[in-house]
Design a protein around this motif. Structure first.
Motif, PDB file in Angstrom:
ATOM      1  N   ARG A   1      -9.352  23.457 -21.668  1.00  0.00           N
ATOM      2  CA  ARG A   1      -8.461  24.573 -21.335  1.00  0.00           C
ATOM      3  C   ARG A   1      -8.272  25.527 -22.511  1.00  0.00           C
ATOM      4  NH1 ARG A   1      -7.095  23.905 -16.303  1.00  0.00           N
ATOM      5  NH2 ARG A   1      -6.761  21.837 -15.469  1.00  0.00           N
ATOM      6  N   GLU A   2      -8.214  25.005 -23.719  1.00  0.00           N
ATOM      7  CA  GLU A   2      -8.098  25.867 -24.899  1.00  0.00           C
ATOM      8  C   GLU A   2      -9.374  26.685 -25.088  1.00  0.00           C
ATOM      9  OE1 GLU A   2      -4.983  23.136 -27.468  1.00  0.00           O
ATOM     10  OE2 GLU A   2      -7.126  22.772 -27.650  1.00  0.00           O
ATOM     11  N   ILE A   3     -10.515  26.074 -24.815  1.00  0.00           N
ATOM     12  CA  ILE A   3     -11.783  26.802 -24.901  1.00  0.00           C
ATOM     13  C   ILE A   3     -11.815  27.892 -23.830  1.00  0.00           C
ATOM     14  CG2 ILE A   3     -14.286  26.622 -24.629  1.00  0.00           C
ATOM     15  CD1 ILE A   3     -14.049  23.796 -25.877  1.00  0.00           C
ATOM     16  N   CYS A   4     -11.340  27.576 -22.630  1.00  0.00           N
ATOM     17  CA  CYS A   4     -11.276  28.569 -21.543  1.00  0.00           C
ATOM     18  C   CYS A   4     -10.452  29.776 -21.965  1.00  0.00           C
ATOM     19  CB  CYS A   4     -10.660  27.965 -20.288  1.00  0.00           C
ATOM     20  SG  CYS A   4     -11.625  26.652 -19.556  1.00  0.00           S
ATOM     21  N   GLU A   5      -9.297  29.502 -22.542  1.00  0.00           N
ATOM     22  CA  GLU A   5      -8.404  30.575 -22.968  1.00  0.00           C
ATOM     23  C   GLU A   5      -9.040  31.420 -24.065  1.00  0.00           C
ATOM     24  OE1 GLU A   5      -3.943  31.079 -24.868  1.00  0.00           O
ATOM     25  OE2 GLU A   5      -4.450  29.215 -23.851  1.00  0.00           O
ATOM     26  N   ALA A   6      -9.732  30.781 -24.993  1.00  0.00           N
ATOM     27  CA  ALA A   6     -10.345  31.494 -26.110  1.00  0.00           C
ATOM     28  C   ALA A   6     -11.554  32.323 -25.691  1.00  0.00           C
ATOM     29  CB  ALA A   6     -10.759  30.501 -27.193  1.00  0.00           C
ATOM     30  N   THR A   7     -12.278  31.889 -24.662  1.00  0.00           N
ATOM     31  CA  THR A   7     -13.534  32.550 -24.282  1.00  0.00           C
ATOM     32  C   THR A   7     -13.429  33.399 -23.022  1.00  0.00           C
ATOM     33  OG1 THR A   7     -14.275  30.634 -23.009  1.00  0.00           O
ATOM     34  CG2 THR A   7     -14.928  30.734 -25.328  1.00  0.00           C
ATOM     35  N   ASN A   8     -12.328  33.322 -22.300  1.00  0.00           N
ATOM     36  CA  ASN A   8     -12.131  34.050 -21.049  1.00  0.00           C
ATOM     37  C   ASN A   8     -13.064  33.543 -19.948  1.00  0.00           C
ATOM     38  OD1 ASN A   8     -10.736  36.005 -19.539  1.00  0.00           O
ATOM     39  ND2 ASN A   8     -12.401  37.470 -19.806  1.00  0.00           N
ATOM     40  N   ARG A   9     -13.410  32.264 -19.994  1.00  0.00           N
ATOM     41  CA  ARG A   9     -14.245  31.650 -18.959  1.00  0.00           C
ATOM     42  C   ARG A   9     -13.396  30.660 -18.184  1.00  0.00           C
ATOM     43  NH1 ARG A   9     -18.271  34.785 -18.097  1.00  0.00           N
ATOM     44  NH2 ARG A   9     -19.690  33.178 -17.421  1.00  0.00           N
ATOM     45  N   SER A  10     -13.821  30.323 -16.973  1.00  0.00           N
ATOM     46  CA  SER A  10     -13.058  29.403 -16.133  1.00  0.00           C
ATOM     47  C   SER A  10     -13.237  27.964 -16.606  1.00  0.00           C
ATOM     48  CB  SER A  10     -13.507  29.512 -14.675  1.00  0.00           C
ATOM     49  OG  SER A  10     -14.815  28.975 -14.535  1.00  0.00           O
ATOM     50  N   TYR A  11     -12.319  27.111 -16.148  1.00  0.00           N
ATOM     51  CA  TYR A  11     -12.400  25.690 -16.478  1.00  0.00           C
ATOM     52  C   TYR A  11     -13.721  25.113 -15.970  1.00  0.00           C
ATOM     53  CZ  TYR A  11     -11.119  20.790 -16.929  1.00  0.00           C
ATOM     54  OH  TYR A  11     -11.102  19.474 -17.286  1.00  0.00           O
ATOM     55  N   GLY A  12     -14.086  25.455 -14.744  1.00  0.00           N
ATOM     56  CA  GLY A  12     -15.323  24.946 -14.154  1.00  0.00           C
ATOM     57  C   GLY A  12     -16.552  25.376 -14.935  1.00  0.00           C
ATOM     58  N   ALA A  13     -16.567  26.625 -15.406  1.00  0.00           N
ATOM     59  CA  ALA A  13     -17.706  27.123 -16.173  1.00  0.00           C
ATOM     60  C   ALA A  13     -17.859  26.356 -17.486  1.00  0.00           C
ATOM     61  CB  ALA A  13     -17.538  28.618 -16.449  1.00  0.00           C
ATOM     62  N   ILE A  14     -16.753  26.124 -18.178  1.00  0.00           N
ATOM     63  CA  ILE A  14     -16.814  25.403 -19.458  1.00  0.00           C
ATOM     64  C   ILE A  14     -17.156  23.936 -19.213  1.00  0.00           C
ATOM     65  CG2 ILE A  14     -15.499  24.679 -21.487  1.00  0.00           C
ATOM     66  CD1 ILE A  14     -16.280  27.688 -21.420  1.00  0.00           C
ATOM     67  N   HIS A  15     -16.580  23.329 -18.196  1.00  0.00           N
ATOM     68  CA  HIS A  15     -16.869  21.928 -17.872  1.00  0.00           C
ATOM     69  C   HIS A  15     -18.352  21.760 -17.549  1.00  0.00           C
ATOM     70  CE1 HIS A  15     -16.833  18.139 -15.622  1.00  0.00           C
ATOM     71  NE2 HIS A  15     -15.744  17.855 -16.321  1.00  0.00           N
ATOM     72  N   SER A  16     -18.898  22.655 -16.741  1.00  0.00           N
ATOM     73  CA  SER A  16     -20.325  22.597 -16.393  1.00  0.00           C
ATOM     74  C   SER A  16     -21.206  22.782 -17.611  1.00  0.00           C
ATOM     75  CB  SER A  16     -20.660  23.680 -15.364  1.00  0.00           C
ATOM     76  OG  SER A  16     -19.984  23.447 -14.173  1.00  0.00           O
ATOM     77  N   LEU A  17     -20.818  23.695 -18.473  1.00  0.00           N
ATOM     78  CA  LEU A  17     -21.579  23.951 -19.697  1.00  0.00           C
ATOM     79  C   LEU A  17     -21.616  22.708 -20.579  1.00  0.00           C
ATOM     80  CD1 LEU A  17     -22.698  26.782 -20.802  1.00  0.00           C
ATOM     81  CD2 LEU A  17     -20.850  26.552 -22.423  1.00  0.00           C
ATOM     82  N   LEU A  18     -20.458  22.052 -20.732  1.00  0.00           N
ATOM     83  CA  LEU A  18     -20.395  20.830 -21.545  1.00  0.00           C
ATOM     84  C   LEU A  18     -21.209  19.709 -20.916  1.00  0.00           C
ATOM     85  CD1 LEU A  18     -16.615  20.897 -22.525  1.00  0.00           C
ATOM     86  CD2 LEU A  18     -18.554  21.218 -24.073  1.00  0.00           C
ATOM     87  N   SER A  19     -21.147  19.594 -19.599  1.00  0.00           N
ATOM     88  CA  SER A  19     -21.922  18.563 -18.897  1.00  0.00           C
ATOM     89  C   SER A  19     -23.419  18.794 -19.069  1.00  0.00           C
ATOM     90  CB  SER A  19     -21.583  18.552 -17.407  1.00  0.00           C
ATOM     91  OG  SER A  19     -20.257  18.149 -17.221  1.00  0.00           O
TER      92      SER A  19
END
Length: 100
Positions: free
Chosen positions: A62-80
């Protein structure tokens, strides 16, 4: 009739020292609606995974989402896709004492 009391696990606390403000994560901000592909996506993924895995501080998705303006799903998928092992939810000291 009494209202139900919230479960202790629903309450979490954060230590201000352990969570840097999003602007201090040094991650690029992506404009809303912009799709990342190719080399730009790989470079972004490298930076996001590095921020998530940084030792000494526990950065959340969630902190990464806030810092990058991307959704939770986008960041979660990227990490996966990058093979990053995701952590479980934070547990506060109060919860650890209750569960002990």
């Amino acid at each position: 009739m009494t209202s139900p009391t919230p479960h202790a696990a629903a309450v979490t606390t954060r230590s201000p020292e352990s969570n840097p403000p999003p602007e201090l994560l040094d991650l690029p901000v992506i404009k809303t609606g912009r799709k990342l592909t190719g080399a730009a996506r790989e470079e972004f993924a490298t930076k996001v995974v590095a921020a998530y895995r940084t030792t000494g501080r526990r950065v959340t998705i969630r902190e990464i989402c806030e810092a990058t303006n991307r959704s939770y799903g986008a960041i979660h998928s990227l990490l996966s896709a990058a093979g990053a092992t995701k952590r479980g939810p934070r547990i506060s000291d109060a919860e650890e004492q209750v569960n002990s």
